[in-house]
Design an enzyme around this catalytic site. Structure first.
Site, short mmCIF file in Angstrom:
data_model
loop_
_atom_site.label_atom_id
_atom_site.label_comp_id
_atom_site.label_asym_id
_atom_site.label_seq_id
_atom_site.Cartn_x
_atom_site.Cartn_y
_atom_site.Cartn_z
N HIS A 33 0.81 -1.22 0.00
CA HIS A 33 0.00 0.00 0.00
C HIS A 33 0.84 1.27 0.00
O HIS A 33 0.33 2.37 -0.19
CB HIS A 33 -0.97 0.01 1.19
CG HIS A 33 -2.33 0.54 0.85
ND1 HIS A 33 -2.55 1.44 -0.18
CD2 HIS A 33 -3.54 0.30 1.39
CE1 HIS A 33 -3.84 1.73 -0.24
NE2 HIS A 33 -4.46 1.06 0.71
N ASP A 37 -2.35 1.90 -4.89
CA ASP A 37 -3.61 2.18 -4.20
C ASP A 37 -4.70 1.23 -4.69
O ASP A 37 -4.54 0.54 -5.70
CB ASP A 37 -4.02 3.63 -4.38
CG ASP A 37 -4.17 4.01 -5.85
OD1 ASP A 37 -3.52 4.98 -6.27
OD2 ASP A 37 -4.93 3.32 -6.58
#
Lengths: 242, 431
Positions: free
Chosen positions: B401, B405
């Site tokens: 992450h 995204d």
């Protein structure tokens, strides 16, 4: 380390030649084998090592229509095979699966577990007496040959079948109890109703075998042709006098 | 009636050999053929005859070295096996005059106990052999001067049951009582039976070496990376048909994996961020040009992830051949450092073993991983609103992450899924 297993995938290979090949691989090699044959030609009746054609076949119809009859080297019953039969044969050495005792029942239990993984999405798959079945209907006949350190288990699945061809076989005197006297049509089922395509059986089987063996694809031309006195032979039928 | 089927030896040194159990309870067998004849010398383990039960032909071998003195049945005879352990009901198949190997024929059985005492073994090993019902004289000792060790006894016990039998290879099984083992008790048939487990007293210590060590270190490092996961279902009906068709045209082992990997590479061209890695202080993301796709493989030594180099340049057949080549090397523990380094993204096909869903862990320093579950037949609606059986494969994408995204992963997955569900779109990328 998983033991190696050579995988031979055939297409429309004559069943007489396949059985003789299996005899040679069983007795003249010490390797493990899986043979898959997608259909056979011509349609042929295959009998077990013993058994009388007069009791098991409509001899007059078989002779009249020129259907070849082969007596194989393994035990078991009589089948008629053709382009819609899928054959699977496993040949193994004792040391490949040391915990497996070489008796018919224990081998069938082992192969039953293997096929349970093949037909993983069908909860009705079972080993019924000595047959592979979905519920109460038989999907495949099988037979074995066992020596001191080697075993062979061959199975014929019906992708589809022809009722007129089935009529060449009589209902055997010794039938499994779950048959309940049913005709061929009510007793056996077609694999095409359960799998998407014919080769899927071989692929699922390779997936399942791959857990126990390191699979090596082999071509027929790479298999040694050794001299061997085969027991698999054609049977000459005597028609009843007119 | 004799209580022990094995001890059917006359004073003249003749062994009466019954048709012992074939593992199917008392089931009549047909004698198919003899391999020996009267007056012929036989060796230990030599095949004597072949019998047929309902489904199988079985070779019966001799336990003794001697001379066939009498054959009692002709091929075609139906015989009842001996139900040993209780009483004998079966016929005598043949009679063998015992030889002790020096040319003379004398009773082997009378000397068994003396031979047992002469075998070198500690009292503890003798006690273990007695518990397992193993005759020490039947065990090849691997110790000094042929001493029988504990492992020698355990090895024999693992391949044969501890019963007395006239004929090698025949022993009692639970199936002889006619009991059926319920299906839910048949688990993994490679596992050691419960009886054997009791004999294994010590815990097993496994040193963390090789692939296991690498896996332990990699997974520990991955635990500090913020992962997120995205799941999707893929309808692979079209792929199933295409693969079946193409498999008949090639000698390469064409599983589903080459298709999934090629589709992955074709989609990565538009989403290079998934083929990247981030540096240690998270200040720089490097998007890789090459698509070196790692394939997770379970080996006896642990998890290995060799990668296929430059998938963007390879055909389906070449990818398939590389998977086969790397699998063999992995199984033989012969992967090179180059095979397992410089990967840019990983595919884990745990569905080949079993399982539908997973939460894959990143193979650092990579930024994304694709885990593929097993294909299931599930009911789905077609365009006419009718239910039909569809081949559905579940996939889980894992991503770093810090780099990727959720929206990017979702769009990437949509395009990859579209390509897998419509494999004809591979043709649009041909150059």
């Amino acid at each position: 380390m998983r033991p190696a297993m050579r995988v031979l995938r055939l297409q429309g290979f004559p069943i007489f030649r396949q059985l003789q090949l299996e005899e040679r691989l069983m007795h003249k090699t010490d390797e493990n084998w899986c043979i898959f044959n997608n259909g056979t030609s011509p349609p042929t009746i295959v009998m077990g090592v013993s058994g009388s054609p007069e009791e098991l076949l409509d001899v007059d119809a078989v002779s009249r229509d020129g259907i070849p009859v082969v007596r194989r080297f393994s035990g078991g019953g009589t089948v008629i095979v053709d382009e819609d039969t899928l054959f699977v044969t496993l040949i193994c050495s004792r040391k490949a699966i040391p915990s497996l005792e070489l008796f018919p029942r224990t081998i069938l239990k082992w192969t039953g577990e293997l096929y349970k993984n093949v037909f993983w999405d069908n909860p009705d798959f079972t080993v019924h007496e000595q047959d592979y079945a979905f519920g109460q209907t038989k999907i495949a006949g099988n037979a074995e040959s066992i020596s001191k350190d080697r075993w062979l288990h061959h199975t014929s699945f019906l992708w589809d079948y022809s009722p007129p061809r089935m009529a060449y076989l009589t209902i055997p005197r010794r039938a499994p109890a779950y048959r309940l006297g049913r005709s061929h049509g009510d007793f056996i089922c077609k694999l095409k109703d359960y799998l998407s395509y014919r080769e899927e059986l071989a692929e699922l089987l390779e997936d399942a075998l791959g857990r126990h063996f390191f699979l090596e694809r082999t071509r027929l031309e790479d298999v040694d042709e050794e001299e061997y006195k085969h027991r698999t032979q054609f049977v000459e039928l005597l028609r009843s006098p007119i | 009636m004799s209580g022990e089927a094995a001890n059917m030896v006359s004073e003249a040194g003749i062994v009466e050999v019954p048709l012992a159990q074939t593992g199917e309870g008392i089931v009549d067998c047909e004698l198919v053929r003899w391999f020996v004849k009267e007056g012929e010398c036989v060796e230990e383990f030599q095949p004597l005859c072949e019998v047929q039960s309902d489904k199988a032909t079985i070779e019966i071998t001799s336990r003794y070295k001697g001379k066939v003195s009498k054959v009692n049945f002709m091929p075609g005879a139906v015989l009842t096996p001996c139900f040993f352990g209780f009483f004998r009901v079966g016929e005598t198949l043949l009679e063998i005059m015992i030889s002790d190997g020096d040319g003379s024929f004398k009773l082997e059985e009378k000397e068994n106990s003396q031979r047992e005492r002469e075998v070198l073994a500690t009292p503890a090993v003798r006690s273990l052999a007695r518990q397992l019902g193993i005759a020490l004289k039947d065990v090849a000792g691997s110790g000094e001067a042929g001493r029988v060790l504990k492992d020698d006894v355990l090895k024999i016990a693992s391949v044969k049951e501890a019963v007395e039998s006239d004929i090698t290879g025949i022993s009692s099984t639970p199936a002889e009582t006619g009991e059926t083992v319920p299906a839910d008790e048949i688990t993994d048939f490679d596992k050691i039976s419960a009886d054997r487990v009791e004999q294994m007293q010590d815990d097993k210590v496994i040193p963390v070496r090789g692939f296991r060590r690498i896996m332990a270190k990699t997974m520990a490092a991955a635990a500090s990376v913020p992962h997120f996961h995205y799941m999707e279902e893929i309808n692979v009906d079209a792929l199933v048909k295409l693969r079946a068709h193409l498999q008949l045209q090639t000698r390469s082992k064409l599983t589903f994996l080459p298709f999934l990997i090629k589709a992955l590479s074709l989609t990565l061209v538009r989403y290079p961020i998934l083929n990247s890695n981030i540096n240690q202080d998270a200040s720089e993301i490097r998007c890789k040009t090459w698509h070196n796709v790692g394939v997770a493989m379970a080996t006896d030594s642990g998890l290995a992830v060799p990668n296929i180099k430059q998938v963007q340049k390879l055909s389906l057949e070449e990818i398939a051949d590389e998977i086969t080549r790397l699998s063999k090397l992995a199984a033989a523990n012969k992967l090179t450092p180059d095979d397992v380094s410089n990967g840019t993204i990983t595919v884990s096909n745990f569905g080949a073993i079993g399982g539908k869903f997973g939460s894959p862990v990143l193979n650092l320093p990579e930024a994304a991983i694709l885990a593929v579950g097993r294909i299931q037949k599930l009911p789905r609606f077609n365009e006419e609103g009718r239910v039909y059986p569809a081949s559905i494969m579940s996939v889980t994408l894992g991503a770093d992450h810090r780099v990727i995204d959720g929206a990017t992963i979702a769009r990437f997955c949509n395009e990859w899924k579209d390509m897998v569900e419509h494999p004809e779109k591979f043709l649009l990328s041909l150059k």
